[in-house]
Design a protein around this motif. Structure first.
Motif, mmCIF file in Angstrom:
data_model
loop_
_atom_site.group_PDB
_atom_site.id
_atom_site.type_symbol
_atom_site.label_atom_id
_atom_site.label_comp_id
_atom_site.label_asym_id
_atom_site.label_seq_id
_atom_site.Cartn_x
_atom_site.Cartn_y
_atom_site.Cartn_z
ATOM 1 N N LEU A 1 41.730 -27.073 -13.718
ATOM 2 C CA LEU A 1 42.912 -26.557 -14.421
ATOM 3 C C LEU A 1 44.015 -27.607 -14.479
ATOM 4 O O LEU A 1 44.700 -27.745 -15.498
ATOM 5 C CB LEU A 1 43.416 -25.288 -13.743
ATOM 6 C CG LEU A 1 44.600 -24.594 -14.428
ATOM 7 C CD1 LEU A 1 44.213 -24.122 -15.826
ATOM 8 C CD2 LEU A 1 45.105 -23.417 -13.595
ATOM 9 N N HIS A 2 44.193 -28.351 -13.393
ATOM 10 C CA HIS A 2 45.215 -29.394 -13.382
ATOM 11 C C HIS A 2 44.939 -30.424 -14.469
ATOM 12 O O HIS A 2 45.869 -30.873 -15.167
ATOM 13 C CB HIS A 2 45.250 -30.074 -12.009
ATOM 14 C CG HIS A 2 46.247 -31.185 -11.924
ATOM 15 N ND1 HIS A 2 47.589 -30.975 -11.691
ATOM 16 C CD2 HIS A 2 46.096 -32.538 -12.065
ATOM 17 C CE1 HIS A 2 48.221 -32.139 -11.684
ATOM 18 N NE2 HIS A 2 47.351 -33.111 -11.900
ATOM 19 N N THR A 3 43.671 -30.791 -14.644
ATOM 20 C CA THR A 3 43.307 -31.769 -15.674
ATOM 21 C C THR A 3 43.599 -31.223 -17.065
ATOM 22 O O THR A 3 44.104 -31.943 -17.940
ATOM 23 C CB THR A 3 41.817 -32.141 -15.558
ATOM 24 O OG1 THR A 3 41.573 -32.654 -14.248
ATOM 25 C CG2 THR A 3 41.441 -33.180 -16.591
ATOM 26 N N ILE A 4 43.309 -29.939 -17.273
ATOM 27 C CA ILE A 4 43.603 -29.311 -18.566
ATOM 28 C C ILE A 4 45.106 -29.374 -18.842
ATOM 29 O O ILE A 4 45.550 -29.728 -19.943
ATOM 30 C CB ILE A 4 43.115 -27.849 -18.583
ATOM 31 C CG1 ILE A 4 41.585 -27.800 -18.524
ATOM 32 C CG2 ILE A 4 43.621 -27.118 -19.830
ATOM 33 C CD1 ILE A 4 41.024 -26.407 -18.336
ATOM 34 N N GLY A 5 45.907 -29.025 -17.833
ATOM 35 C CA GLY A 5 47.354 -29.080 -17.999
ATOM 36 C C GLY A 5 47.851 -30.484 -18.273
ATOM 37 O O GLY A 5 48.751 -30.688 -19.101
ATOM 38 N N LEU A 6 47.258 -31.458 -17.592
ATOM 39 C CA LEU A 6 47.663 -32.856 -17.803
ATOM 40 C C LEU A 6 47.343 -33.303 -19.224
ATOM 41 O O LEU A 6 48.148 -34.010 -19.865
ATOM 42 C CB LEU A 6 46.947 -33.749 -16.789
ATOM 43 C CG LEU A 6 47.274 -35.241 -16.840
ATOM 44 C CD1 LEU A 6 48.763 -35.491 -16.612
ATOM 45 C CD2 LEU A 6 46.439 -36.007 -15.813
ATOM 46 N N ILE A 7 46.184 -32.898 -19.737
ATOM 47 C CA ILE A 7 45.815 -33.244 -21.112
ATOM 48 C C ILE A 7 46.808 -32.637 -22.103
ATOM 49 O O ILE A 7 47.245 -33.290 -23.059
ATOM 50 C CB ILE A 7 44.376 -32.776 -21.418
ATOM 51 C CG1 ILE A 7 43.366 -33.601 -20.605
ATOM 52 C CG2 ILE A 7 44.069 -32.878 -22.911
ATOM 53 C CD1 ILE A 7 41.952 -33.065 -20.661
ATOM 54 N N ILE A 8 47.174 -31.380 -21.864
ATOM 55 C CA ILE A 8 48.150 -30.717 -22.746
ATOM 56 C C ILE A 8 49.499 -31.421 -22.659
ATOM 57 O O ILE A 8 50.194 -31.595 -23.678
ATOM 58 C CB ILE A 8 48.278 -29.230 -22.382
ATOM 59 C CG1 ILE A 8 46.973 -28.499 -22.693
ATOM 60 C CG2 ILE A 8 49.431 -28.581 -23.140
ATOM 61 C CD1 ILE A 8 46.948 -27.053 -22.246
ATOM 62 N N PHE A 9 49.893 -31.847 -21.467
ATOM 63 C CA PHE A 9 51.149 -32.573 -21.293
ATOM 64 C C PHE A 9 51.149 -33.881 -22.089
ATOM 65 O O PHE A 9 52.121 -34.206 -22.783
ATOM 66 C CB PHE A 9 51.383 -32.851 -19.804
ATOM 67 C CG PHE A 9 52.487 -33.828 -19.535
ATOM 68 C CD1 PHE A 9 53.800 -33.542 -19.881
ATOM 69 C CD2 PHE A 9 52.215 -35.045 -18.912
ATOM 70 C CE1 PHE A 9 54.819 -34.449 -19.624
ATOM 71 C CE2 PHE A 9 53.226 -35.950 -18.659
ATOM 72 C CZ PHE A 9 54.531 -35.653 -19.018
ATOM 73 N N PHE B 1 41.876 -22.755 -10.842
ATOM 74 C CA PHE B 1 40.463 -23.070 -10.696
ATOM 75 C C PHE B 1 40.292 -24.573 -10.855
ATOM 76 O O PHE B 1 41.189 -25.276 -11.336
ATOM 77 C CB PHE B 1 39.614 -22.314 -11.724
ATOM 78 C CG PHE B 1 40.004 -22.558 -13.151
ATOM 79 C CD1 PHE B 1 39.544 -23.671 -13.851
ATOM 80 C CD2 PHE B 1 40.843 -21.670 -13.815
ATOM 81 C CE1 PHE B 1 39.904 -23.898 -15.169
ATOM 82 C CE2 PHE B 1 41.218 -21.889 -15.134
ATOM 83 C CZ PHE B 1 40.735 -23.004 -15.814
ATOM 84 N N LYS B 2 39.150 -25.070 -10.425
ATOM 85 C CA LYS B 2 38.890 -26.498 -10.476
ATOM 86 C C LYS B 2 38.942 -26.989 -11.922
ATOM 87 O O LYS B 2 38.298 -26.421 -12.803
ATOM 88 C CB LYS B 2 37.516 -26.804 -9.871
ATOM 89 C CG LYS B 2 37.226 -28.292 -9.745
ATOM 90 C CD LYS B 2 35.886 -28.539 -9.069
ATOM 91 C CE LYS B 2 35.609 -30.036 -8.928
ATOM 92 N NZ LYS B 2 34.305 -30.298 -8.269
#
Length: 348
Positions: free
Chosen positions: A20-28, A17-18
């Protein structure tokens, strides 16, 4: 190790979903911060208490967790590939940089696997060396080289890609063979001793990852084969190896599922009686591999139901990661872990 694995799982989950990539990047990025903090703490400990270093190296319950350090580096490299190249800006300097990081990790992880097992064989402070699930971790650290190779190879120039492919396959073969030896001890331990104490039962998921990450590597490496060198001379090799990789993966997947079910039943039977322990983080990392293996098989088979199962597994991994974070913070705050005499080093 688990937080970095979660970031990769979020990037690779089939249904997105829109945002989600940003969430993953923050976790990374958060994972890199954690790695630096923990590395600083460990370095400080070594400086203040140098005698603990030797004792930790020869004490099985502490020594095996050295593998977690290298595994943490492996998911950072994987995260750089996924968020910097695969789904990121792919700056020209990143591709050779990841290639160099891959070889540095390959050398260090293999040296670590050889050294850890030899040191315990030669100088273990406990005889016989007791089997515990963290025994997998030294071999895991080298085995993940193959999984990193499957992420890195598709984006390297063909000459480099071929070298990464064959080296990744060799490392994956080494890791899975070590894991099969440990699996034999693992099953024997359970049949002889029964289930471990509740706070240690999450570690029962570790064998799931040894199978799952092998599936990830086999399918990923087969998909990344370029038309160059050996593969240019044998043009049917890619199609043949892709079929073989998928069939071998299906062959192995149910074995991973069997281990998952054993671990799941062992943990579900003691809900409410399981105080937080550092082994809780084993809920996440092996099951990230199980999710990735399922997702890759779903893509190869073009199966929407399998891909939805993989997405559901991602949701489950995220949920248990949140539970582990809350439990870990509470345990540290209340002095139950990361205090003298409370963790794996209590006997040092």
């Amino acid at each position: 190790m688990s937080t970095g694995g979660l970031a990769i799982a979020i990037a690779e989950t089939p249904h997105k979903f829109k945002g989600l990539h940003t969430i993953g990047l923050i976790i990374f990025i958060f994972n890199i911060v954690l790695f630096l903090i923990f590395s600083t703490c460990m370095t400080t400990r070594c400086i203040l208490y140098p005698s603990h270093v030797k004792q930790a190296l020869i004490h099985p319950s502490e020594s095996f967790f050295i593998g977690s350090f290298w595994l943490s580096i492996s998911v950072i490299i994987g995260g750089i590939q996924v968020y910097g190249i695969t789904y990121g800006p792919a700056y020209p300097f990143l591709i050779p940089a990841v290639y160099v990081l891959y070889w540095m990790y390959a050398a260090c992880s293999l040296a670590n696997s050889i050294a850890q097992y030899y040191v315990l064989i030669r100088w273990s402070a406990v005889r016989p060396v007791p089997f515990t699930p963290p025994m997998f971790l030294a071999g895991y650290s080298a085995m993940l080289t193959g999984s990193i190779a499957s992420l890195v190879a598709p984006f390297q120039p063909p000459p480099r890609a071929v070298v990464v492919l064959f080296s990744g396959l060799a490392f994956k073969g080494f890791g899975i063979m070590i894991s099969f030896v440990c699996i034999g001890f693992f099953v024997h331990f359970l049949l002889e001793k029964g289930l471990p104490p509740p706070q240690l039962r999450p570690a029962l998921f570790i064998p799931v990852g040894s199978i799952a990450y092998t599936i990830v590597a086999l399918i990923g490496l087969a998909d990344a084969i370029p038309s160059y060198g050996y593969f240019a001379a044998h043009p049917t090799a890619k199609e043949t190896l892709k079929i073989m990789a998928l069939f071998v993966s299906v062959f192995m997947w149910l074995f991973a599922f069997w281990f998952f079910c054993i671990a799941f039943l062992a943990n579900i039977s003691c809900i409410g009686k399981m105080p937080f322990g550092l082994s809780w983080w084993a809920f996440i990392f092996p099951n990230v591999g199980f999710m990735l293996a399922t997702e890759m098989m779903g893509k190869e088979l073009d199966s929407a139901p399998i891909l939805w199962v993989a997405s559901g597994m991602t949701v489950g991994v995220v949920g248990i990661w949140i539970v582990a974070v809350v439990g870990c913070v509470r345990a540290v705050w209340k002095g139950r872990i990361v205090w003298p005499g409370r963790d794996e080093d209590k006997d040092l």
